[in-house]
Scaffold this motif. Structure first.
Motif, short mmCIF file in Angstrom:
data_model
loop_
_atom_site.label_atom_id
_atom_site.label_comp_id
_atom_site.label_asym_id
_atom_site.label_seq_id
_atom_site.Cartn_x
_atom_site.Cartn_y
_atom_site.Cartn_z
N THR A 270 0.87 -1.18 0.00
CA THR A 270 0.00 0.00 0.00
C THR A 270 0.90 1.22 0.00
O THR A 270 1.69 1.42 0.92
N ILE A 271 0.80 2.02 -1.07
CA ILE A 271 1.71 3.14 -1.28
C ILE A 271 0.94 4.45 -1.42
O ILE A 271 -0.05 4.51 -2.16
N GLU A 272 1.37 5.47 -0.73
CA GLU A 272 0.96 6.84 -1.00
C GLU A 272 2.24 7.64 -1.23
O GLU A 272 3.12 7.67 -0.36
N TRP A 273 2.32 8.28 -2.38
CA TRP A 273 3.59 8.86 -2.80
C TRP A 273 3.37 10.26 -3.36
O TRP A 273 2.58 10.44 -4.29
N ALA A 290 -1.00 6.83 -5.63
CA ALA A 290 -1.31 5.76 -4.67
C ALA A 290 -1.37 4.43 -5.40
O ALA A 290 -1.65 4.36 -6.60
N SER A 291 -1.12 3.36 -4.65
CA SER A 291 -1.18 2.00 -5.19
C SER A 291 -1.57 1.08 -4.04
O SER A 291 -0.94 1.10 -2.97
N TYR A 292 -2.61 0.26 -4.25
CA TYR A 292 -3.08 -0.60 -3.16
C TYR A 292 -4.01 -1.69 -3.70
O TYR A 292 -4.51 -1.61 -4.82
N GLU A 293 -4.22 -2.72 -2.88
CA GLU A 293 -5.17 -3.78 -3.21
C GLU A 293 -6.53 -3.44 -2.58
O GLU A 293 -6.59 -2.81 -1.53
N GLN A 302 -6.48 -4.66 -8.01
CA GLN A 302 -5.33 -3.81 -7.76
C GLN A 302 -5.68 -2.42 -8.28
O GLN A 302 -6.15 -2.27 -9.41
N VAL A 303 -5.47 -1.40 -7.45
CA VAL A 303 -5.82 -0.03 -7.82
C VAL A 303 -4.56 0.83 -7.85
O VAL A 303 -3.72 0.74 -6.94
N ILE A 304 -4.41 1.62 -8.89
CA ILE A 304 -3.41 2.68 -8.89
C ILE A 304 -4.14 4.01 -9.12
O ILE A 304 -5.14 4.06 -9.85
#
Length: 371
Positions: A270-273, A290-293, A302-304
């Motif tokens: 899980t990424i917030e950038w 952002a990138s997360y399941e 999977q969501v970006i």
């Protein structure tokens, strides 16, 4: 669901409701290689035309209108054929208003306004590598024009309001995409156009949107549950901007398909950038990734995400360097395609970025299905 049937390797058995005699009378000689068939679903005015330009460019060659010497909606290139599902309207513009079967009129979004049998037959024939005689809806006159002949190409794309509604058509699609433009964004886009260009009022814009809502909710919107990939467009969370200039865009990708989803940095993370401002010039409130399941109507996805807007597309390589499994063939290909379409609507924001990623995933699926 993304079909695991490799086009050309396994014969499709059409629904019994499709007349085989009528199919054979329409069909020409089969191609050696059968097309891969893609469905793109969205409401009118949601960016399908721009997406089609991005998608067909991925496969190379120049797209042009089918050369029939008159009005047509069909785009063709060496590799792709794009068919507009408006061509399968059962009634012309006047017929939708004055049809005794529908005293209050019927909209083009309604299920009863479509010629499902013809649509299913044409998808079946094209998937089998056969030329079809398909109808034409003339958007200028509102009339149903004489049919045109359409030859299959390696990729056939059916885009419009209803590619996932009829189970026969849905079952023949090798991959499907839904462009999900939220109500706030639809209103902002329509208001910007109609008020500035047509002198409409806010009340008139809202009234026109409200008139479409019941049929849209009943017949178009449910397809976003079924699609393999969803491009969802929302107003930005970084700034209060009801005009829709700044957008938050999500690429929602179902897991377990022929192609694996794209993600940022590490799979499963899980990424917030917030990108380094010295490496990425931005407009307005900046850019957040952002990138997360997650789950989408009960399916693992999977969501970006991208919120905000780039100022210089040449700097997109910085974002691309952290994007994994995007379906590109080499580092920099994503940035190249974005720059090639830099003047297209949505290029500075996540709309252009994720439409391009989606196009690469479609190419990846095509190449796997054709093996």
């Amino acid at each position: 669901m993304l079909s695991v049937v490799v086009a050309g390797a396994i014969a499709f058995s059409p629904n019994s409701a499709i007349s085989r005699s009528s199919v054979s009378s329409r069909a020409a000689v089969s191609m050696e290689v059968k097309p891969v068939v893609i469905g793109i679903a969205a409401d009118s005015g949601c960016g399908k035309s721009t997406f089609m330009r991005r998608l067909t460019a991925i496969f190379g060659g120049k797209s042009k209108l089918n050369d029939i010497g008159r009005e047509t909606n069909t785009l063709v290139s060496d590799m792709t054929t794009v068919i507009c599902l408006d061509d399968y309207h059962k009634y012309d513009r006047q017929g939708r208003k004055g049809n005794p079967e529908f005293p209050n009129g019927i909209t083009a979004l309604a299920k009863d306004c479509q010629n499902w049998d013809k649509m299913a037959a044409d998808v079946s024939d094209l998937k089998a590598g056969k030329t079809v005689s398909k109808p034409i809806y003339n958007h200028i006159t509102g009339a149903l024009d004489p049919n045109e002949m359409v030859k299959p190409t390696p990729i056939v794309i059916f885009e419009g309001l209803h590619p996932l509604v009829d189970p026969r058509v849905k079952g023949m699609l090798d991959m499907s995409v839904y462009l999900d433009i939220t109500d706030d964004v639809k209103f902002a886009w329509k208001a910007n156009r109609d008020i500035a260009e047509r002198g409409a009022t806010m009340e008139e814009v809202q009234s026109q949107i409200n008139a479409r809502k019941p049929d849209f909710a009943a017949f178009v919107e449910p397809q976003k549950q079924e699609a393999d990939i969803i491009v969802q467009v929302l107003l930005s969370d970084l700034i209060d901007d009801p005009t829709g200039k700044f957008l938050k865009v999500k690429l929602i990708q179902k897991k377990g398909l022929t192609v694996e989803p794209a993600y940022f940095f590490d799979a499963g993370s899980t990424i917030e950038w917030t990108p380094n401002k010295e490496k990425l010039t931005t407009n307005g409130p900046g850019v957040k990734i952002a990138s997360y399941e997650d789950e989408w109507f009960g399916r693992a996805v999977q969501v970006i995400e991208m919120d905000g807007e780039f100022a210089d597309l040449e700097e997109l390589v910085y974002i691309e360097s952290h994007l994994c499994n995007a379906g590109t063939k080499y580092y920099g290909e994503l940035s190249e395609q974005m720059l090639a379409n830099k003047d297209a609507p949505g290029s500075p924001n996540g709309t252009g970025l994720f439409q391009t990623v989606c196009s690469f995933k479609i190419r990846e699926a095509y190449e796997k299905l054709r093996k």
